[in-house]
Design a protein around this motif. Structure first.
Motif, short mmCIF file in Angstrom:
data_model
loop_
_atom_site.label_atom_id
_atom_site.label_comp_id
_atom_site.label_asym_id
_atom_site.label_seq_id
_atom_site.Cartn_x
_atom_site.Cartn_y
_atom_site.Cartn_z
N MET B 44 3.84 7.42 16.44
CA MET B 44 3.73 7.67 15.00
C MET B 44 3.89 6.35 14.25
O MET B 44 4.66 5.49 14.65
N HIS B 45 3.18 6.24 13.13
CA HIS B 45 3.24 5.02 12.32
C HIS B 45 4.04 5.25 11.03
O HIS B 45 3.99 6.33 10.46
N GLY B 46 4.75 4.26 10.62
CA GLY B 46 5.45 4.32 9.33
C GLY B 46 5.58 2.91 8.79
O GLY B 46 5.24 1.93 9.48
N ARG B 47 6.04 2.82 7.56
CA ARG B 47 6.22 1.49 6.99
C ARG B 47 7.29 1.54 5.91
O ARG B 47 7.71 2.62 5.47
N PHE B 48 7.72 0.38 5.50
CA PHE B 48 8.64 0.26 4.37
C PHE B 48 7.85 -0.31 3.19
O PHE B 48 7.14 -1.31 3.34
N ASN B 49 7.98 0.33 2.05
CA ASN B 49 7.13 -0.03 0.91
C ASN B 49 7.72 -1.11 0.01
O ASN B 49 7.01 -1.64 -0.84
N LYS B 50 9.01 -1.39 0.15
CA LYS B 50 9.62 -2.38 -0.76
C LYS B 50 10.27 -3.50 0.03
O LYS B 50 11.25 -3.28 0.77
N THR B 51 9.75 -4.69 -0.16
CA THR B 51 10.29 -5.86 0.52
C THR B 51 10.41 -7.01 -0.48
O THR B 51 9.75 -7.05 -1.52
N SER B 52 11.26 -7.95 -0.13
CA SER B 52 11.37 -9.18 -0.92
C SER B 52 11.83 -10.28 0.02
O SER B 52 12.26 -10.00 1.15
N GLY B 53 11.74 -11.52 -0.44
CA GLY B 53 12.20 -12.61 0.41
C GLY B 53 11.41 -13.87 0.21
O GLY B 53 10.69 -14.02 -0.79
#
Lengths: 272, 196
Positions: B44-53
């Motif tokens: 199954m695929h998933g992701r995180f929608n909020k990143t910074s850096g």
């Protein structure tokens, strides 16, 4: 074999029930049958998430205190004179420990919300400790309260999105089921004492508070669950045999559990 | 394509400078994707929608580093319907059973780049998840920098795709193993911007 051990029904139901039943059978005569409930949730915790305390997350603090509760209960039963003052002190300590457990969550919230949630959870746990410890001398009532508080907390937690906390709660209920069943089958009561009631109050309270903080349990559901130990004090006909008392008292309490399920379901996923 | 991007970037006067350059991660084009095996039958695929850096590159010295902070509550596996249940899969993933977002609102990855030729080929870093920090190495599958054509080259954009894997049990996330696999595979898409 591995897939059997990893099945949720085994982790939260079968294994904790067998552990609770064995503890009640083996240690009942030594006034330690109350360990049945702690055996139930300890097995569920060990099988579902493993026993580890580093880093000491909120859930691991819950496990740590849940495992420590029966030891404190034994100390109260065997070394201290239990009285109202002691119960109040123990409840206050448990309330303070609740804030410690969830401090890492509370510090992410604005102060007013943190105070409301932290204070509410501390009050919930402290109340459950007082209300369950009041059943220390009534093993069938204490067992019925434990059974339904565990089921009510566990199934509400599952409805509120956390299967893991559900297994913890159902593990508590399964241990209590073993404790009750042994009394029903033998027709003799087993001492509950603070060994059982402190475990139920503290662990049951912390499992519910965890579902509130770490899952989606609506804040009003613990208010309903908090009434379970009171329902276990309702009258039963004195000539009823132990098995009938256990069934009737559990039925009283179960009404509140059903209400908790309905409120949780309505709160987290209202009908379209 | 990547060679072209690299050649373009090298042609930039400022890019050829010897100073380390700092790029802000572009959250609209940076998504840590993950794959996890379900019931042993599919990934199954998933992701995180909020990143910074940020990304730091010193092309002359052939060094670089990356720091990414990921908001755990932004997990998105595409299953947004209740379908008779009381919670969506993403809501379950946010509880203490998995990412425990109330207690751990972020996870971080900090690493330094190993170079092979003109560009980074590997990032050796530390992933902090659920309060546990463990080494996680990412293989850089592609990397390139170029003037951003959307604003007529007034800033530089660098982008990469990287992949790797780790065991979630190493971070204390043990619920539902093996039905939901212990191994998590990562595919990270990253872009970072720097004004010229």
């Amino acid at each position: 074999m591995d897939s059997f051990l990893q099945h949720p029904a085994f982790q939260g139901g079968v294994a904790p029930f067998v552990a609770g039943l064995m503890v009640a059978a083996v240690l009942g005569r030594a006034r330690l049958g109350g360990l049945a409930v702690a055996a139930g949730y300890a097995v569920a915790i060990a099988l579902a998430s493993g026993v580890a305390f580093s880093p000491l997350t909120a859930l691991r603090k819950v496990a740590l205190l849940a495992l420590a509760a029966p030891l404190a209960g034994i100390a109260i039963d065997f070394a201290l004179r239990s009285g109202r003052a002691l119960v109040i002190v123990v409840a206050a300590v448990c309330g303070a420990l609740t804030v410690w457990v969830f401090w890492s969550v509370l510090q992410h919230k604005v102060p007013a919300e943190a105070a409301l949630l932290g204070g509410g959870a501390a009050l919930y746990v402290a109340w459950l400790v007082v209300a369950t410890m009041a059943l220390s001398a009534a093993p069938v009532r204490a067992g019925a309260a434990a059974l339904v508080l565990g089921l009510g907390t566990g199934i509400s937690a599952i409805l509120a999105a956390s299967a893991l906390l559900g297994l913890y709660g159902i593990g508590l209920a399964a241990g209590a089921g073993g404790f009750l069943l042994w009394q029903m089958v033998t027709g003799r009561t087993i001492a509950a004492g603070a060994t059982l009631t402190l475990s139920v109050g503290l662990a049951g309270g912390l499992f519910g508070a965890s579902a509130l903080f770490l899952a989606k349990l609506p804040g009003y559901v613990p208010i309903v669950l908090a009434l379970v130990p009171l329902a276990a004090r309702l009258p039963v006909p004195p000539r009823f045999p132990i098995w009938a008392q256990a069934i009737v008292l559990s039925a009283y309490c179960f009404v509140l559990a059903v209400l908790a399920f309905v409120l949780t379901r309505q709160g987290v996923a209202p009908p379209a | 394509m990547h060679r072209k991007l690299a050649a373009t970037a090298l042609a930039l006067p400022l890019a050829a400078g010897a100073q380390p350059a700092t790029y802000e991660i572009d959250p609209d084009h940076t998504f840590p994707h993950f794959m996890i095996q379900h019931l042993g039958v599919s990934w199954m695929h998933g992701r995180f929608n909020k990143t910074s850096g940020k990304l730091v590159l010193d092309r002359a010295a052939k060094t670089g580093s990356v720091e990414v902070t990921i908001e755990t509550a932004s997990v998105d596996t595409g299953a947004h319907e209740l379908r008779g249940r009381t919670r969506t899969r993403d809501e379950h993933l946010r509880t203490a059973d998995f990412f425990n977002v109330q207690e751990f609102p972020t996870m971080t990855y900090k690493g330094s780049a190993k170079w092979n030729g003109e560009w980074p080929s590997e990032v050796q870093g530390q992933l902090t998840l659920l309060g546990v920090t463990r080494p996680v190495t990412l293989k850089v599958d592609s990397f390139g920098c170029a003037p951003d054509p959307r604003i007529k080259g007034k800033r530089e954009v660098c982008g990469a795709n990287a992949s790797g894997s780790f065991k979630r049990s190493d971070f204390g996330m043990k619920f539902a193993i093996p039905g939901v696999s212990d191994e998590i595979r990562l595919q990270v898409q990253l872009e970072a911007l720097r004004p010229l």
